[in-house]
Design a protein around this motif. Sequence first.
Motif, PDB file in Angstrom:
ATOM      1  N   GLN A  13       0.829  -1.210   0.000  1.00  0.00           N
ATOM      2  CA  GLN A  13       0.000   0.000   0.000  1.00  0.00           C
ATOM      3  C   GLN A  13       0.861   1.255   0.000  1.00  0.00           C
ATOM      4  N   THR A  14       1.977   1.201   0.730  1.00  0.00           N
ATOM      5  CA  THR A  14       2.899   2.355   0.747  1.00  0.00           C
ATOM      6  C   THR A  14       3.501   2.568  -0.637  1.00  0.00           C
ATOM      7  N   VAL A  15       3.887   1.471  -1.302  1.00  0.00           N
ATOM      8  CA  VAL A  15       4.417   1.591  -2.670  1.00  0.00           C
ATOM      9  C   VAL A  15       3.367   2.227  -3.581  1.00  0.00           C
ATOM     10  N   VAL A  18       3.196   5.957  -3.115  1.00  0.00           N
ATOM     11  CA  VAL A  18       4.322   6.651  -3.763  1.00  0.00           C
ATOM     12  C   VAL A  18       4.079   6.764  -5.267  1.00  0.00           C
ATOM     13  N   ILE A  19       3.658   5.666  -5.879  1.00  0.00           N
ATOM     14  CA  ILE A  19       3.443   5.641  -7.327  1.00  0.00           C
ATOM     15  C   ILE A  19       2.353   6.624  -7.730  1.00  0.00           C
ATOM     16  N   ASN A  20       1.319   6.751  -6.894  1.00  0.00           N
ATOM     17  CA  ASN A  20       0.184   7.618  -7.223  1.00  0.00           C
ATOM     18  C   ASN A  20       0.372   9.059  -6.769  1.00  0.00           C
ATOM     19  N   PRO A  27       9.444  11.628   4.147  1.00  0.00           N
ATOM     20  CA  PRO A  27      10.422  11.732   3.058  1.00  0.00           C
ATOM     21  C   PRO A  27      11.366  10.535   2.993  1.00  0.00           C
ATOM     22  N   ALA A  28      11.804  10.034   4.143  1.00  0.00           N
ATOM     23  CA  ALA A  28      12.742   8.908   4.148  1.00  0.00           C
ATOM     24  C   ALA A  28      12.087   7.656   3.565  1.00  0.00           C
ATOM     25  N   THR A  29      10.805   7.444   3.878  1.00  0.00           N
ATOM     26  CA  THR A  29      10.087   6.288   3.332  1.00  0.00           C
ATOM     27  C   THR A  29       9.924   6.419   1.823  1.00  0.00           C
ATOM     28  N   ARG A  30       9.524   7.599   1.386  1.00  0.00           N
ATOM     29  CA  ARG A  30       9.367   7.830  -0.057  1.00  0.00           C
ATOM     30  C   ARG A  30      10.690   7.566  -0.780  1.00  0.00           C
TER      31      ARG A  30
END
Length: 338
Positions: A13-15, A18-20, A27-30
Amino acid sequence: MADVARLAGVSHQTVSRVINGQNNLRPATRERVEQAILQLGYRPNSAARALVTRRSATIGVIGSKSGYWGPSTVHRTIQAAGREAGYFVSSANLQSLTREELVDAIDHLRGQAVEGIILISATNEALEVARAQEHLGIPVVVVEGDPDKTRWTVGVDQVAGAELGTQHLIDLGHTDIVHLAGPLEWTEARARLQGWQNAMYAAGLRPGQPVTGDWSAASGYEAGLEIAARDDVTAVFCANDQMALGLLRALSEAGRGVPSGPRGVSVVGFDDIPEAAYLIPPLTTVRQDFQAVGQRAIEILRAALGQVPAPERLIGAELVVRASTAAPVRAVPVERTP
């Protein structure tokens, strides 16, 4: 997407967020997700995304193969602005803008599940075809369209631009100003004709019958031979620069100077094509910001799709004064309307 999630140490879901382009991420996760995407060479599956979001992220553009500077520039800008807005742009370039070809092109684009269509043509038939699509759920934005005939339009203020060009000639002292018009089945041609008439009437001058061409330099030359034979004419406002180019040659062959000399004639064009500054003489013209038109067309389409507020439909024109205009060689009495 699962591979990216494993490498980045996040959920799928996190990916997806980012894609959307969602912003509710640290910021670190992105950054970790973006690095994983680059490392794995991941590309989103557009078909799968369309099934989930019910959006194809594709828009259609219909243009012509005429090669004229204005429509070509608008088309290129729409493609760039569309990609920047996250759309894939599917183009259909038609040999002729007949009703049949326009309908076929729209049907072809609808088969690609486009979310909206931008039509770079404003003939009477194009406006009718665009209006007929309104009940089918896919918005059609018409470049230089007539807002009284289609819901979604964008373009330069053609009437105001023509008033600028004609007023420039009036301010120089010209009273016998001929209009070399474009084909009157085009919205732009009718609007520029109206602007010329508005400026003439506002100055107390009586506009005569326009001479009509087909946008091409060849038609400007043919019309120019007719205009050159009229000694009363001291200025011409042309509906585009291509016809002005042909007019300049006809006037030269007839021994009429531009803008001065024996039986001098001042000439104003419309568009400001790249060659306008290098003609002999350099052409005074009305500049259209075609790049702004293309960018605004994408904004209007996004507004039609409910993504952004609707921007202003009209874009201002600008008079560019060069060496093809000057005061008339001899004074001509002003004929005032009653």
